[in-house]
Design a protein around this motif. Structure first.
Motif, PDB file in Angstrom:
ATOM      1  N   GLU A  25     -13.755 -22.565  25.750  1.00  0.00           N
ATOM      2  CA  GLU A  25     -12.734 -21.717  26.357  1.00  0.00           C
ATOM      3  C   GLU A  25     -12.688 -20.327  25.747  1.00  0.00           C
ATOM      4  O   GLU A  25     -12.135 -19.398  26.331  1.00  0.00           O
ATOM      5  CB  GLU A  25     -11.353 -22.377  26.218  1.00  0.00           C
ATOM      6  N   THR A  26     -13.281 -20.129  24.562  1.00  0.00           N
ATOM      7  CA  THR A  26     -13.248 -18.827  23.907  1.00  0.00           C
ATOM      8  C   THR A  26     -14.589 -18.111  23.940  1.00  0.00           C
ATOM      9  O   THR A  26     -14.704 -17.004  23.424  1.00  0.00           O
ATOM     10  CB  THR A  26     -12.815 -18.982  22.444  1.00  0.00           C
ATOM     11  N   SER A  27     -15.616 -18.715  24.584  1.00  0.00           N
ATOM     12  CA  SER A  27     -16.951 -18.135  24.526  1.00  0.00           C
ATOM     13  C   SER A  27     -17.048 -16.815  25.270  1.00  0.00           C
ATOM     14  O   SER A  27     -17.935 -16.006  24.993  1.00  0.00           O
ATOM     15  CB  SER A  27     -17.973 -19.124  25.093  1.00  0.00           C
TER      16      SER A  27
ATOM     17  N   LEU B 178     -10.464 -12.332  18.934  1.00  0.00           N
ATOM     18  CA  LEU B 178     -10.161 -13.609  18.312  1.00  0.00           C
ATOM     19  C   LEU B 178      -9.872 -13.470  16.832  1.00  0.00           C
ATOM     20  O   LEU B 178      -9.080 -14.222  16.261  1.00  0.00           O
ATOM     21  CB  LEU B 178     -11.335 -14.587  18.493  1.00  0.00           C
ATOM     22  N   ASP B 179     -10.511 -12.521  16.181  1.00  0.00           N
ATOM     23  CA  ASP B 179     -10.377 -12.355  14.742  1.00  0.00           C
ATOM     24  C   ASP B 179      -8.913 -12.095  14.381  1.00  0.00           C
ATOM     25  O   ASP B 179      -8.304 -11.149  14.838  1.00  0.00           O
ATOM     26  CB  ASP B 179     -11.247 -11.192  14.259  1.00  0.00           C
ATOM     27  N   GLY B 180      -8.362 -12.954  13.575  1.00  0.00           N
ATOM     28  CA  GLY B 180      -6.970 -12.803  13.168  1.00  0.00           C
ATOM     29  C   GLY B 180      -5.977 -13.435  14.112  1.00  0.00           C
ATOM     30  O   GLY B 180      -4.794 -13.537  13.792  1.00  0.00           O
ATOM     31  N   ASN B 181      -6.419 -13.870  15.273  1.00  0.00           N
ATOM     32  CA  ASN B 181      -5.513 -14.477  16.246  1.00  0.00           C
ATOM     33  C   ASN B 181      -5.787 -15.954  16.498  1.00  0.00           C
ATOM     34  O   ASN B 181      -4.969 -16.629  17.118  1.00  0.00           O
ATOM     35  CB  ASN B 181      -5.606 -13.721  17.580  1.00  0.00           C
ATOM     36  N   ARG B 182      -6.920 -16.444  16.073  1.00  0.00           N
ATOM     37  CA  ARG B 182      -7.251 -17.858  16.196  1.00  0.00           C
ATOM     38  C   ARG B 182      -7.700 -18.366  14.832  1.00  0.00           C
ATOM     39  O   ARG B 182      -8.561 -17.770  14.195  1.00  0.00           O
ATOM     40  CB  ARG B 182      -8.369 -18.077  17.221  1.00  0.00           C
ATOM     41  N   LYS B 183      -7.108 -19.454  14.388  1.00  0.00           N
ATOM     42  CA  LYS B 183      -7.483 -20.055  13.112  1.00  0.00           C
ATOM     43  C   LYS B 183      -7.733 -21.540  13.302  1.00  0.00           C
ATOM     44  O   LYS B 183      -7.205 -22.162  14.214  1.00  0.00           O
ATOM     45  CB  LYS B 183      -6.375 -19.856  12.066  1.00  0.00           C
TER      46      LYS B 183
ATOM     47  N   GLY C 230       4.006 -20.458   9.401  1.00  0.00           N
ATOM     48  CA  GLY C 230       3.692 -19.113   9.848  1.00  0.00           C
ATOM     49  C   GLY C 230       2.272 -19.000  10.372  1.00  0.00           C
ATOM     50  O   GLY C 230       2.008 -18.249  11.320  1.00  0.00           O
ATOM     51  N   GLN C 231       1.336 -19.741   9.760  1.00  0.00           N
ATOM     52  CA  GLN C 231      -0.053 -19.715  10.202  1.00  0.00           C
ATOM     53  C   GLN C 231      -0.276 -20.536  11.465  1.00  0.00           C
ATOM     54  O   GLN C 231      -1.225 -20.280  12.221  1.00  0.00           O
ATOM     55  CB  GLN C 231      -0.960 -20.237   9.082  1.00  0.00           C
ATOM     56  N   LEU C 232       0.586 -21.507  11.715  1.00  0.00           N
ATOM     57  CA  LEU C 232       0.362 -22.412  12.843  1.00  0.00           C
ATOM     58  C   LEU C 232       0.433 -21.712  14.197  1.00  0.00           C
ATOM     59  O   LEU C 232      -0.122 -22.206  15.180  1.00  0.00           O
ATOM     60  CB  LEU C 232       1.366 -23.573  12.790  1.00  0.00           C
ATOM     61  N   LYS C 233       1.077 -20.570  14.262  1.00  0.00           N
ATOM     62  CA  LYS C 233       1.106 -19.846  15.535  1.00  0.00           C
ATOM     63  C   LYS C 233      -0.290 -19.381  15.945  1.00  0.00           C
ATOM     64  O   LYS C 233      -0.531 -19.078  17.107  1.00  0.00           O
ATOM     65  CB  LYS C 233       2.060 -18.660  15.444  1.00  0.00           C
ATOM     66  N   TYR C 234      -1.225 -19.342  14.978  1.00  0.00           N
ATOM     67  CA  TYR C 234      -2.594 -18.921  15.261  1.00  0.00           C
ATOM     68  C   TYR C 234      -3.567 -20.102  15.336  1.00  0.00           C
ATOM     69  O   TYR C 234      -4.755 -19.895  15.575  1.00  0.00           O
ATOM     70  CB  TYR C 234      -3.083 -17.958  14.177  1.00  0.00           C
ATOM     71  N   ALA C 235      -3.095 -21.313  15.132  1.00  0.00           N
ATOM     72  CA  ALA C 235      -3.987 -22.471  15.027  1.00  0.00           C
ATOM     73  C   ALA C 235      -4.489 -22.899  16.398  1.00  0.00           C
ATOM     74  O   ALA C 235      -3.694 -23.225  17.284  1.00  0.00           O
ATOM     75  CB  ALA C 235      -3.287 -23.631  14.335  1.00  0.00           C
ATOM     76  N   ALA C 236      -5.802 -22.920  16.553  1.00  0.00           N
ATOM     77  CA  ALA C 236      -6.399 -23.345  17.816  1.00  0.00           C
ATOM     78  C   ALA C 236      -6.650 -24.841  17.851  1.00  0.00           C
ATOM     79  O   ALA C 236      -6.925 -25.392  18.923  1.00  0.00           O
ATOM     80  CB  ALA C 236      -7.717 -22.600  18.039  1.00  0.00           C
ATOM     81  N   ASP C 237      -6.567 -25.512  16.716  1.00  0.00           N
ATOM     82  CA  ASP C 237      -6.921 -26.931  16.645  1.00  0.00           C
ATOM     83  C   ASP C 237      -5.734 -27.829  16.321  1.00  0.00           C
ATOM     84  O   ASP C 237      -5.912 -29.006  16.039  1.00  0.00           O
ATOM     85  CB  ASP C 237      -8.033 -27.152  15.612  1.00  0.00           C
ATOM     86  N   VAL C 238      -4.517 -27.311  16.381  1.00  0.00           N
ATOM     87  CA  VAL C 238      -3.303 -28.108  16.177  1.00  0.00           C
ATOM     88  C   VAL C 238      -2.387 -27.859  17.361  1.00  0.00           C
ATOM     89  O   VAL C 238      -1.961 -26.727  17.600  1.00  0.00           O
ATOM     90  CB  VAL C 238      -2.589 -27.735  14.859  1.00  0.00           C
TER      91      VAL C 238
END
Length: 285
Positions: free
Chosen positions: A3-5, A12-17, A62-70
């Motif tokens: 979905e991100t390819s 994505l840098d800084g917005n997806r973790k 705070g980091q979870l707002k950027y988590a792509a795998d949770v």
């Protein structure tokens, strides 16, 4: 194709973790099939919080707002209790020696944990057994859904230690869950709210057997994680933001939010699945 390819890496840098591999220091953190389980892990003391665990929880949410795998989160306490609140020796003792500026730093930090829990897009399910007191009751309150047990005891104990009940957003959030009168009783008296009473009052979404509460919470979280991730995040955002809106403002905000959700792959996929499921029925007529 992922979905991100098709997205520029600079966006994505800084917005997806990726947080599934996060290594927690002051509690347990496990992720299975996009469901994260946070276990407060000091069972010998009924899982109290420390300065360090407060800060780590705040930073992680705070980091979870950027988590792509949770996609959903469960909070539980180790052993037979959820959380007894701030550790008497490691938090309360040092606090009585501090001056006002340092005390305000602490109370803002604890409030920032609740802010981070409300700001992360993932639904949070609290699995509550046994003691759920003080800051533990606040963490339960700040969760989106709460599963309890008949033996759970939830208490907002602040007035029992000479403090106001208005801690970490309790006077704003608790009345919206159980009603103004009931919240007033809990915050003025600090008494324990039993499991069955808590379910009647609407604090608990439902009660579970003690040995099943964690599994039931994880099953509920897994069902949410399997749903429309972006849309669930929007629902959580609107549930929180609409407290301060008029009905007219809320309707307009929801119109905008729903239009955005209609652009997602989840919406298209759900429609296509409905069509595929219905097609044999229509063809048979």
């Amino acid at each position: 194709m992922s979905e991100t390819s098709h997205i520029d890496p600079a966006l994505l840098d800084g917005n997806r973790k990726q947080l599934a591999g996060y290594v927690a220091t002051h509690f347990k953190w496990e992720v299975t099939n996009a469901v994260a389980t946070i276990t407060l892990n000091r069972p010998e003391r009924k899982n109290p919080l420390t300065f360090e665990s407060y800060a780590e929880l705040r930073d992680l949410f705070g980091q979870l707002k950027y988590a792509a795998d949770v996609h959903a989160i469960v909070i539980v306490g180790a052993g037979d209790n959820f959380c007894s609140g701030g550790d008497v020796h490691e938090i309360i003792g040092p606090l009585v020696k501090l001056k006002a500026p340092e005390l305000l730093m602490f109370t803002r930090m604890t409030g920032d944990l609740v802010k981070a829990m409300r700001a992360c897009p993932q639904p949070i399910v609290a699995a509550i057994d046994g003691v759920c007191a003080g800051a533990g009751a606040i963490i339960a309150m700040a969760s989106d859904l709460r599963l309890g047990t008949a033996r759970s005891k939830t208490a907002f104990l602040f007035n029992r230690v000479g403090l106001a009940g208005c801690d970490m957003g309790a006077c704003a959030m608790l009345p919206r869950i159980v009603g103004q009168g009931r919240a007033s009783e809990l915050l003025y008296t600090g008494r324990s709210l039993g499991g069955e009473e808590g379910e009647r009052w609407g604090f608990f979404n439902r009660l579970c057997a003690p040995e099943a509460v964690l599994a039931d919470a994880q099953k509920l979280a897994a069902d949410l994680a399997a749903g429309p991730t972006f849309a669930n995040g929007i629902t959580k955002t609107m549930l929180h933001q609409e407290w301060a809106m008029t009905i007219e403002q809320a309707i307009e905000s929801e119109a905008q939010a729903q239009a955005i959700c209609m652009l997602t792959e989840d919406f298209t996929r759900a429609y296509n699945a409905f069509v595929a499921k219905s097609k044999p029925q229509f063809e048979g007529n």
